[in-house]
Design a protein around this motif. Structure first.
Motif, PDB file in Angstrom:
ATOM      1  N   THR A  82       0.868  -1.173   0.000  1.00  0.00           N
ATOM      2  CA  THR A  82       0.000   0.000   0.000  1.00  0.00           C
ATOM      3  C   THR A  82       0.906   1.224   0.000  1.00  0.00           C
ATOM      4  O   THR A  82       2.102   1.116   0.238  1.00  0.00           O
ATOM      5  CB  THR A  82      -0.913   0.042   1.239  1.00  0.00           C
ATOM      6  N   LYS A 127       3.343   5.853   3.811  1.00  0.00           N
ATOM      7  CA  LYS A 127       2.792   7.024   4.507  1.00  0.00           C
ATOM      8  C   LYS A 127       3.755   7.424   5.607  1.00  0.00           C
ATOM      9  O   LYS A 127       4.139   6.568   6.408  1.00  0.00           O
ATOM     10  CB  LYS A 127       1.445   6.662   5.138  1.00  0.00           C
ATOM     11  N   TYR A 169      -8.579   0.953   3.315  1.00  0.00           N
ATOM     12  CA  TYR A 169      -7.617  -0.139   3.539  1.00  0.00           C
ATOM     13  C   TYR A 169      -6.516  -0.140   2.467  1.00  0.00           C
ATOM     14  O   TYR A 169      -5.355  -0.404   2.761  1.00  0.00           O
ATOM     15  CB  TYR A 169      -8.381  -1.464   3.536  1.00  0.00           C
ATOM     16  N   GLU A 191      -5.201   2.319   1.248  1.00  0.00           N
ATOM     17  CA  GLU A 191      -4.255   3.364   1.641  1.00  0.00           C
ATOM     18  C   GLU A 191      -3.462   2.991   2.886  1.00  0.00           C
ATOM     19  O   GLU A 191      -2.273   3.257   2.969  1.00  0.00           O
ATOM     20  CB  GLU A 191      -5.024   4.663   1.967  1.00  0.00           C
ATOM     21  N   THR A 192      -4.158   2.401   3.862  1.00  0.00           N
ATOM     22  CA  THR A 192      -3.545   2.278   5.190  1.00  0.00           C
ATOM     23  C   THR A 192      -3.130   0.858   5.554  1.00  0.00           C
ATOM     24  O   THR A 192      -2.262   0.674   6.400  1.00  0.00           O
ATOM     25  CB  THR A 192      -4.546   2.726   6.284  1.00  0.00           C
ATOM     26  N   GLY A 216      -6.571  12.746  11.253  1.00  0.00           N
ATOM     27  CA  GLY A 216      -6.946  12.223   9.934  1.00  0.00           C
ATOM     28  C   GLY A 216      -8.357  12.605   9.554  1.00  0.00           C
ATOM     29  O   GLY A 216      -9.167  12.962  10.415  1.00  0.00           O
ATOM     30  N   GLY A 254     -10.527   8.289   6.725  1.00  0.00           N
ATOM     31  CA  GLY A 254      -9.500   7.417   7.303  1.00  0.00           C
ATOM     32  C   GLY A 254      -8.717   8.127   8.386  1.00  0.00           C
ATOM     33  O   GLY A 254      -7.740   8.821   8.106  1.00  0.00           O
ATOM     34  N   ILE A 269      -6.940   8.010  12.514  1.00  0.00           N
ATOM     35  CA  ILE A 269      -6.337   7.091  13.476  1.00  0.00           C
ATOM     36  C   ILE A 269      -7.298   6.893  14.653  1.00  0.00           C
ATOM     37  O   ILE A 269      -7.854   7.866  15.172  1.00  0.00           O
ATOM     38  CB  ILE A 269      -4.996   7.663  13.981  1.00  0.00           C
ATOM     39  N   THR A 325      -7.725   2.094  11.742  1.00  0.00           N
ATOM     40  CA  THR A 325      -8.198   3.289  11.048  1.00  0.00           C
ATOM     41  C   THR A 325      -9.714   3.359  11.148  1.00  0.00           C
ATOM     42  O   THR A 325     -10.398   2.350  10.941  1.00  0.00           O
ATOM     43  CB  THR A 325      -7.798   3.211   9.551  1.00  0.00           C
TER      44      THR A 325
END
Ligand code: G1P
Length: 313
Positions: free
Chosen positions: A11, A14, A170, A172-173, A199, A203, A205, A265
């Protein structure tokens, strides 16, 4: 840096961290609950077969999962739930009769609703020890893979569906993803609650989770809405999870422990949610879904207008 075992895709990096996540192919549907809030309707019939307009609740959850790309559907059932297995099977007598009568549209619709052969699994939760225990009962079928968890009581009208929105997060994270919604403060003690960190709504935290807190102890009014994407490490935690709220083994407690090892997330989903585990939510869903159905709307509105609602309100 968080790295998962047996990864088959990357993914986006980040903040310099690289999350590696497997694609989510399996969904778990806990359907062993007794449905005591809907007695006597649920004395001999599973609550997941209650209909919103003309589709059972479990069918909506399966539709949502398929739209999100799920390929394997795992049902954790209990006694008196055999009809759910029948619902996801061919019904040759019915199909032959529809064919004979030329009802091809109905026939096609029925076939479209079915997952393909070999794509469903059924296991039983033998004792009502709680949602966490029900999920744990699916561990051998899910194996060492991430999975989606859908509680069919919760029904969502969203475009795209809520699980699809979570899958996008998902991508992304990676890690674990939970759908949340705002709830009036007087209702938070009936749900799992998350605390929100940094965030956007699509999405953010999650910094804490607590199951059915007292109103004054709730860290926010964001409820866990019955849709999860979880990594398989949760099964190890569930194996030793002591009983929590209501004397039951709670998935929220296991997730709270897992939060120390993996990211969680939150996704504040777009769309309308109905808690069909409550009579009010269920009745409201029926009205909204009926009004949104082009083949029903006009006739239903006509009847509603004829009712003496004024006298009843
Ligand atoms: C379960 C979960 C809870 C979640 C709720 C959503 O509770 O434990 O965290 O908020 O579903 O419906 P239950 O409704 O099974 O008591």
């Amino acid at each position: 840096m968080v790295v998962y075992k047996h990864c088959d895709r990357f993914t986006a990096p980040k903040n310099g961290e690289l999350f590696l996540s497997k694609r989510v192919r399996t969904a778990v549907f806990p359907v062993a609950g007794l449905g005591t809030r809907f007695l006597p309707a649920t004395k001999a019939m599973p609550k997941e077969m209650l209909t919103v307009v003309d589709r059972p609740l479990i069918q909506y959850a399966v539709d949502e999962a398929r739209e999100a790309g799920i390929e394997h559907f795992v049902f954790v059932t209990g006694r008196n739930k055999g009809v759910i297995e029948d619902h996801f099977d061919r019904q040759f007598e019915l199909e032959a009769t529809l064919e004979l009568r030329g009802k091809t549209t109905a026939l096609e619709e029925l076939r479209k609703d079915l997952p393909s052969a070999g794509r469903t699994s059924f296991t039983r939760q033998q004792e009502p020890l709680g949602l966490g225990h029900a999920v744990w009962c699916a561990r051998d079928i899910v194996g060492d893979n991430p999975f989606a968890l859908l509680l069919p009581d919760m029904l969502f009208k969203g475009q795209p569906g809520v699980l699809k929105q979570m899958m996008d997060a998902y991508e992304e994270t990676g890690g674990n993803v939970i759908a949340v919604a705002e709830m009036p403060e007087e209702e938070v003690s009936a749900y799992g609650i998350v605390a929100r960190g940094e965030g956007p709504d699509t999405g953010f935290i999650i910094t804490q989770m607590v199951e059915k807190p007292k109103r004054e102890d709730a860290p926010s009014n964001l409820i866990i809405s019955g849709r999860y994407i979880l990594q398989p490490e949760v099964f190890n935690l569930l194996a030793d999870q002591p009983r929590g709220a209501g004397g039951e083994i709670q998935i929220t407690d296991a997730m709270q422990t897992m939060m120390h090892q993996q990211p969680f997330t939150g996704v504040k989903y777009q769309g309308q949610g109905f808690d069909c585990g409550s009579k009010i939510g269920f009745l409201t869903a029926n009205v909204v879904y009926a009004l949104d159905r082009p083949d029903i709307r006009d006739g239903f509105l006509k009847e509603l207008r004829k009712l003496d609602l004024g006298g009843r309100l």
